[in-house]
Write a protein that holds these residues in place. Structure first.
Motif, PDB file in Angstrom:
ATOM      1  N   VAL A 204      24.105  45.457  33.393  1.00 48.65           N
ATOM      2  CA  VAL A 204      24.030  44.156  32.541  1.00 48.65           C
ATOM      3  C   VAL A 204      24.047  42.941  32.844  1.00 48.65           C
ATOM      4  CG1 VAL A 204      24.654  45.412  29.881  1.00 48.65           C
ATOM      5  CG2 VAL A 204      26.554  44.091  31.423  1.00 48.65           C
ATOM      6  N   TYR A 205      24.906  43.018  34.040  1.00 49.13           N
ATOM      7  CA  TYR A 205      25.172  41.570  34.810  1.00 49.13           C
ATOM      8  C   TYR A 205      25.182  41.777  36.565  1.00 49.13           C
ATOM      9  CZ  TYR A 205      28.136  37.161  35.936  1.00 49.13           C
ATOM     10  OH  TYR A 205      27.905  35.732  36.474  1.00 49.13           O
ATOM     11  N   GLY A 206      25.224  40.706  36.809  1.00 52.63           N
ATOM     12  CA  GLY A 206      25.762  40.776  38.536  1.00 52.63           C
ATOM     13  C   GLY A 206      25.782  38.965  39.098  1.00 52.63           C
ATOM     14  N   MET A 207      26.624  39.516  40.078  1.00 48.95           N
ATOM     15  CA  MET A 207      26.448  38.013  40.972  1.00 48.95           C
ATOM     16  C   MET A 207      26.710  37.852  41.827  1.00 48.95           C
ATOM     17  SD  MET A 207      29.684  35.759  39.353  1.00 48.95           S
ATOM     18  CE  MET A 207      31.841  36.862  38.660  1.00 48.95           C
ATOM     19  N   VAL A 208      26.237  37.542  42.748  1.00 48.82           N
ATOM     20  CA  VAL A 208      27.235  36.899  44.570  1.00 48.82           C
ATOM     21  C   VAL A 208      27.760  35.857  44.446  1.00 48.82           C
ATOM     22  CG1 VAL A 208      26.132  37.574  46.868  1.00 48.82           C
ATOM     23  CG2 VAL A 208      24.695  38.944  45.232  1.00 48.82           C
ATOM     24  N   THR A 209      29.227  36.207  45.141  1.00 47.60           N
ATOM     25  CA  THR A 209      29.853  34.399  45.077  1.00 47.60           C
ATOM     26  C   THR A 209      30.619  34.215  45.683  1.00 47.60           C
ATOM     27  OG1 THR A 209      31.237  35.316  43.601  1.00 47.60           O
ATOM     28  CG2 THR A 209      30.107  34.737  42.196  1.00 47.60           C
TER      29      THR A 209
END
Ligand SMILES: Nc1ncnc2c1ncn2[C@@H]1O[C@H](COP(=O)(O)OP(=O)(O)OP(=O)(O)O)[C@@H](O)[C@H]1O
Length: 305
Positions: free
Chosen positions: A191-196
């Motif tokens: 439902v969500y993904g982030m590369v930070t």
């Protein structure tokens, strides 16, 4: 005389920067800079201005605006051979990246960091041939930042994001994805993904144990929860930076490819701005690629600090 190119987004944040400009410019002049001021005239103007500053003999590029304006300047500067240091005066609604760099939210104090600070080399994200400073993300809530109009953000600030998020809760849809990094492949519905590369995302998620210049990004993915209660539990875990939640996949890497396995396009965000709808998304980390001005002394998340 040292030359400073000052890019100002007068519509960012609550447009507070206009009242502070005189004092900030005075600080730069007092510290021996010849100052050229450019107020952004359109959405993408900051990209061109960063190129101009880098190619026309300036010593310092100062950006006043939100994360989006900073990201646009980074985009322009990364394409230039010689990269002059970027000084950042946070003047947006969230200013996530400023928090990572330890830049004060008070704009005059931020200007002092630029005149009295030191340049440090930060990692920069690559995203399908473009660049980002601190986050590339897909899925639930990511469209809120760029779908919330500037006018609404300026009136309600953070509350606008939260209200937008609440409105989207009922409509969260999982996406079938393939995630490839190093020799690993993960497939599933997310439902969500982030590369930070940051201490803070949308002012709400706080990241721990990261370095801004280690050539490594943090990757956080949320699997489709079984029911709304489980979604709530996972969201809370994410906000608390508890990566042990069973629906959270967390790893660190310098390169990851994220593929949309569905037949429906979905959008990404880069630093809170629209990031496209590619099927295959290659995200990489350019180690120590851009100098940013930070405080002279205080400890920061850098390898040698
Ligand atoms: N003259 C202009 N007219 C209209 N829009 C502009 C102009 N100059 C810049 N912009 C746009 O203003 C938007 C402001 O983005 P920015 O991220 O800097 O501020 P913010 O959204 O208030 O802050 P944050 O991202 O930190 O929440 C960007 O999308 C940029 O393209």
């Amino acid at each position: 005389m040292k030359k400073l190119y000052f890019v100002v987004n007068l519509v960012a944040g609550k447009a507070v920067i206009s009242k502070k400009l005189g004092r900030i410019i005075d600080e730069f002049v007092k510290e021996g800079y010849e100052v050229t001021v450019h107020t952004t005239q359109s959405g993408e103007d900051a990209v061109e201005q960063a190129v101009y500053a880098n190619e026309n003999g300036y010593d310092l590029l100062v950006v006043a605006g939100g994360d989006g304006t900073l990201s646009q300047c980074l985009q322009g500067a990364m394409g230039c051979e010689k990269k002059i240091p970027i000084g950042y005066v946070p003047a947006g609604s969230t200013n996530d990246f400023a928090k990572s760099l330890g830049i004060p939210s008070d704009q005059f104090k931020a200007a002092k960091v630029i005149t009295h600070g030191r340049p440090v080399l930060c990692d920069v994200g690559g995203f399908n041939g473009n660049y980002f400073s601190y986050v590339a993300a897909f899925g639930a809530f990511t469209n809120i930042t760029y779908e919330t109009s500037q006018k609404v953000k300026n009136i309600f600030g953070h509350a606008a994001y939260i209200a937008g998020g609440a409105a989207h809760l009922g409509s969260i849809k999982a996406k079938p994805m393939r995630i490839e990094y190093e020799d690993k492949t993960i497939e599933g519905d997310f439902v969500y993904g982030m590369v930070t590369n940051t201490a803070s995302v949308a002012g709400m998620i706080t990241m721990k144990n990261f370095l801004l210049d280690d050539g490594i990004f943090e990757v956080t993915l949320i699997r489709k929860p079984k029911n709304p209660a489980e979604l709530g539990k996972t969201a809370l875990a994410l906000l608390k930076n508890d990566m042990t939640d069973k629906n959270i996949v967390f790893f660190r890497t310098n390169e990851v490819t994220i593929t949309n396995l569905s037949d429906k396009p979905f959008s990404w965000t880069r630093d809170g701005e629209y990031g496209g709808e590619e099927i295959v998304n290659r995200i990489c980390c350019y180690k120590k690629a851009m100098p940013f001005m930070v405080r002279g002394k205080s400890r920061l998340p850098f390898e040698k600090d």
